[in-house]
Design an enzyme around this catalytic site. Structure first.
Site, PDB file in Angstrom:
ATOM      1  N   LYS A 118       0.837  -1.122   0.018  1.00  0.00           N
ATOM      2  CA  LYS A 118      -0.053   0.014  -0.109  1.00  0.00           C
ATOM      3  C   LYS A 118       0.821   1.303  -0.108  1.00  0.00           C
ATOM      4  O   LYS A 118       1.803   1.323   0.798  1.00  0.00           O
ATOM      5  CB  LYS A 118      -1.167  -0.098   1.307  1.00  0.00           C
ATOM      6  CG  LYS A 118      -1.835  -1.045   1.062  1.00  0.00           C
ATOM      7  CD  LYS A 118      -2.741  -1.058   2.580  1.00  0.00           C
ATOM      8  CE  LYS A 118      -3.834  -2.362   2.735  1.00  0.00           C
ATOM      9  NZ  LYS A 118      -4.607  -2.339   1.528  1.00  0.00           N
ATOM     10  N   ARG A 175      -9.486 -12.247   2.201  1.00  0.00           N
ATOM     11  CA  ARG A 175     -10.243 -13.458   1.663  1.00  0.00           C
ATOM     12  C   ARG A 175      -9.518 -14.852   2.013  1.00  0.00           C
ATOM     13  O   ARG A 175     -10.163 -15.948   1.999  1.00  0.00           O
ATOM     14  CB  ARG A 175     -10.678 -13.322   0.088  1.00  0.00           C
ATOM     15  CG  ARG A 175      -9.510 -13.315  -0.531  1.00  0.00           C
ATOM     16  CD  ARG A 175      -9.788 -12.451  -1.964  1.00  0.00           C
ATOM     17  NE  ARG A 175      -9.992 -11.106  -1.716  1.00  0.00           N
ATOM     18  CZ  ARG A 175     -10.218 -10.326  -2.878  1.00  0.00           C
ATOM     19  NH1 ARG A 175     -10.517 -10.593  -4.123  1.00  0.00           N
ATOM     20  NH2 ARG A 175     -10.373  -9.030  -2.504  1.00  0.00           N
TER      21      ARG A 175
END
Length: 501
Positions: free
Chosen positions: A281, A356
């Protein structure tokens, strides 16, 4: 600042989550030492009481919902108080329990910074559409949640003032019973807020697991799966995400068996800090918020606390897969192929689509080992969900109409709003990999393909996914929330587990 002195200290002992000390008084009893009266009034009450009508006209107070008028040095019959706060309810026929809790939040913010120390809440003038016990308990719930602060790391904090709130009730026993339930719920929300507000060096898999172990004191069964246990269970997706950190992954399982019915399962994403891995990020404000990427796991633990504390007659198992997504010579890489617990292989397209992966193993493990009658997961999963519905709603994904109805009903009652987003097999080609069974990201519909990815790890059980990206943090004090972590999901999941068919 309000504080509930009867709540046991959290494991994070120096976290200062303010709350209330509640006592219940009958209509025939008045708190003799109360310095402040919070008098709930409707527009009809103002017209029927000449004294209230006069002061209201003088100050243009209409008793609209959440509107307040503070009356200092009041005249008889209120002269025993230093101040009277008139708190408007609006049209009482339209009141709901949630709106009652908002009135409590208004009370907390109105009295913040005042000299009030003993407060009497009086709703006896109101003609309520539901029980006085429910109304007063909800008001206290709102006071509690809106009074929350997180000041563990402030070295110059002043000693907190304990404020006692007396609830004037004609239904004393019923009010006390409902307070037990809602105080347990408040504790669960505040626990989730505390955990989510913690910085990365305060909460990581091991310390989160230690906090979960505290629920054993409430009678819950708590299991912590360490690296060896995860390896033995074949949970390769959780292990892959946590491999890059010196703080190894865990999976926490909390079981509250309040009855012998087939259990419900709730699963929360617990990325205690997310760098994005090698798909780093790069926006400073984005990575700064990644201490909250475990808000789903915090919501699950808060829910389990709320259920256990009130001895709820339900059978619920909470699963919290925990990992730090870090960069190191051991970290998983873009292009790697990993094997999940159900045997499916996954090509890693992005190491920043890690949540996930945790959920995939936890969902499969929950279904395989506990045979629940329904599974709901909650996760700060995708930025695309924020782009779709912002922080106004959580994204809700499911193809089971009965489960969708249950969650929508629970969400409407507690006003943790959800919005159904598409989940369809026509998107499956986006998850097709050339070298593995699945890719861990799709190419376009990010929130929906993330949800579709999760369905590949639940075989036969009714399943719903809640994407709470954007809901886990609040930028200001509003509603029942205070600035920072919201504890979103605790109230919704608690309501769902208590009412699920």
């Amino acid at each position: 600042m309000f504080r509930l002195t009867t709540i046991a200290a959290l494991l994070l002992a120096s976290t200062a989550a303010s709350a209330e000390q509640f006592t219940v008084k009958t209509n025939s009893t008045v708190a003799a030492n109360a310095d402040t009266l919070v008098l709930l009034v409707s527009p009809e009450n103002l017209n029927a009481n000449p004294q209230l009508e006069a002061i209201s006209k003088q100050e243009n107070f209409t008793a609209g919902h959440g509107k307040t008028l503070t009356w200092l040095a009041p005249a008889s019959p209120y002269s025993q108080y230093q101040r009277v706060v008139l708190l408007g309810t609006g049209d009482t026929a339209k009141l709901t329990p949630y709106q009652a809790s908002l009135l409590g939040a208004t009370t907390a913010r109105t009295l913040k910074g005042s000299a009030a120390s003993t407060i009497q809440v009086d709703a006896t003038l109101l003609n309520l559409p539901f029980s006085q016990a429910e109304f007063l308990a909800q008001v206290s719930h709102g006071i509690d949640l809106a009074s929350y602060t997180f000041s563990r790391y402030h070295t110059d904090k002043k000693a907190e003032t304990v404020r006692t709130v007396h609830l004037l009730s004609a239904e004393q026993s019923a009010t006390e019973q409902r307070l037990v339930q809602l105080n347990a719920l408040s504790e669960g929300v505040k626990l989730a807020r505390d955990l989510t507000n913690e910085p990365g060096n305060g909460i990581y898999p091991e310390t989160f697991a230690k906090q979960a172990l505290e629920l054993r004191k409430l009678g819950a069964k708590v299991t912590v799966m360490d690296e060896k246990a995860l390896e033995k269970a074949g949970l390769g997706a959780i292990l892959a995400v946590g491999r890059g950190s010196a703080r190894p992954p865990r999976m926490v399982i909390v079981h509250w068996e309040g009855n012998k019915q087939q259990p419900l399962a709730i699963v929360g994403k617990g990325v205690t800090f997310d760098t994005g891995g090698y798909n780093l990020k790069t926006q400073g404000d984005s990575i700064l918020r990644m201490t909250s990427d475990m808000a789903g796991a915090a919501a699950v633990l808060g829910t389990m606390h709320a259920l256990a504390k009130q001895k709820a007659p339900v059978n619920v198992v909470g699963f919290m897969p925990l990992a730090e997504n870090m960069i190191s010579d051991r970290a998983y890489l873009p292009g790697d192929v990993i094997r999940a617990g159900n045997g499916k292989t996954i090509e890693i397209i992005s190491t920043d689509a890690e949540g996930r992966l945790l959920l995939a193993d936890a969902l499969w493990y929950a279904e395989t080992n506990f045979k629940p009658r329904a599974i709901v997961d909650i996760a700060t999963l995708t930025g695309s969900k924020v782009g779709a519905v912002g922080s106004y709603y959580a994204g809700l994904f499911s193809n089971d109409d009965n489960l969708l109805g249950q969650i929508n009903q629970a969400a409407d009652k507690v006003q943790e709003k959800v919005w159904r987003l598409p989940l369809t097999d026509e998107m499956l080609p986006e998850l097709k990999s050339r070298i593995a069974d699945l890719r861990n990201t799709g190419s376009t519909t990010g929130a929906s393909t993330a949800a579709l990815f999760l369905t590949q790890f639940v075989k036969d059980t009714p399943f719903a996914h809640l994407d709470i990206a954007g809901n886990a943090l609040s930028s200001s004090n509003k509603g029942l929330h205070t600035e920072g972590a919201t504890g979103f999901g605790v109230r919704l999941l608690t309501e769902w587990t208590l009412t699920a068919e």
